[in-house]
Design a protein around this motif. Sequence first.
Motif: not given
Length: 520
Positions: A271-299
């Motif tokens: 449901n985020m497929r067409r929200a370019a700004g949200t996608i950009s923010f999501f991957f900023e969050t994704y990179n920050a969490l992954m770099s600190h060893g936090k867990q991400i679960v997607l469906a």
Amino acid sequence: MTSTQESDAIALWTDVLTLLAERGLPAPTLAMLRSCKAVSFDGERLVVSTNMGFAQRKIAEQTPVIEECLEQAAFQHVAFEVKLSHDTNPRPVETGAEMTREEVGRINARESAAVAPPVEAAPLQTSATVAPSPSRPAVAKPAASMPQEQSDFANEEIDPADSKLTFDRFVSGEENEFAFDAAKQVANGENKSYNPLFIYGKSGLGKTHLLRAIQNYIAQNDPSRLCVYRTGTEFVDDYVKAMNVGDTPAKATLVRNYQNVDVLIIDDIQNMRRAAGTISFFFETYNALMSHGKQIVLAADRSPSQLGMGDSKFDERETSRMDSGVTVSIQVPDYELKLKLINNFYDMMKQDAVREHIPGMTGTISEDDRKLMAERSGTNIRIIEGFVHTCLITASRKERQGEKIGREDIIKIANAKWPTGQKTITVEQIQKAVESYYDVSHMDLVGSKRNKELMEPRHVAVWLTRELTDNTLADIGKKFGGRSHATVKHSIYWVDKTRKEDRMFQDRVQTLQDSITDNR
């Protein structure tokens, strides 16, 4: 085992994984293979290990093709063995969330009230032997490299209805067992390689149940890990609201809230497929969490690669990051799993009715009648649950009248849930759905090009037309660029054969068929 044997094993296993990927193995199988650890190589036998019993069984089934790739990589015959490992030294789960004792107490109180009757939390059992995290102080020490601000999400409550979506209430079978086991390991916090965990499959197969089960397990057993659940739509809303405020503090709060969690769960990320700004923010969050060893679960309702098709704003770099951990599908249930689901729903509903004093749920449905229910039900698990609920209410009402629920009652209820009315689907609707799903043009679908990437969508479109319309084979051929009777028959044969051999393909076809019939 010497260090040389171990390094040789790792190098050889890395080469074999590359060769196996080129063989076009299904994504879940490759994910299970990549999760294995190379243990030893003595020149004649390569041994790898996994801590998942289900993965061990499935990988063992691939021994012939693995040994072919081993021979190709080692230039000699090499035997293959996969062992089940047991983690005898479980490590405590480190967390970067900062919570006070009072906040932990409030969460524990909320969870105890939401789940009735209160029970002592039991260790989470997976097919692998993974020990639960040991008891730890209520206040977790924040990671030195993470910001120490508190996320506002720490004060969110779990809805009582969602609190019932636990691992204990999830019905597993071959179609969903790998996803089930992976979710339990993520909830347990011990297996760091399952990051991100990406679960996909058509609507109504239990993805949300697994995601909520992760959240509920963490809240109940390890509340110092801050776990946040959001749907894709809710994530978009959070971003849009912060951007509409237009001030720096609102944006900073949004960043702080999402980057200061330990486990981030995003459901229905398509449901985020067409929200370019949200996608950009999501991957900023994704990179920050992954770099600190936090867990991400997607469906999602489709695989990461399929998320980038069509007019989606996800690019290949982003979909590949979502596919960089463990990606696993949940497939449609067969008769055995549907019967297991119906029996489980039936038992749970009766138990909940007694515990929560719900009237009108005391009826009895015989074992034979439940088998009939499995035969007549569709594949959407949410609808199956509603089907069982309706049948149980009907059985209770009839018993109050001195009667019993019968075959005719069950068939009538099933027909209302899954109507089999007159076919009104057109060839054009099918073609449009296939073109959108596979991201191919109409001219390519019905044209004369014989590209390999067009073979599957063209065969599937022909097969679906045969299944969902009353067109003759000759009529179908005309609708697909004037193809011959024999060519249409070949497409139908190809799809029927491939559906039996490839469960991933069967899942794609079923998803397409359901999307067409649901929107007619």
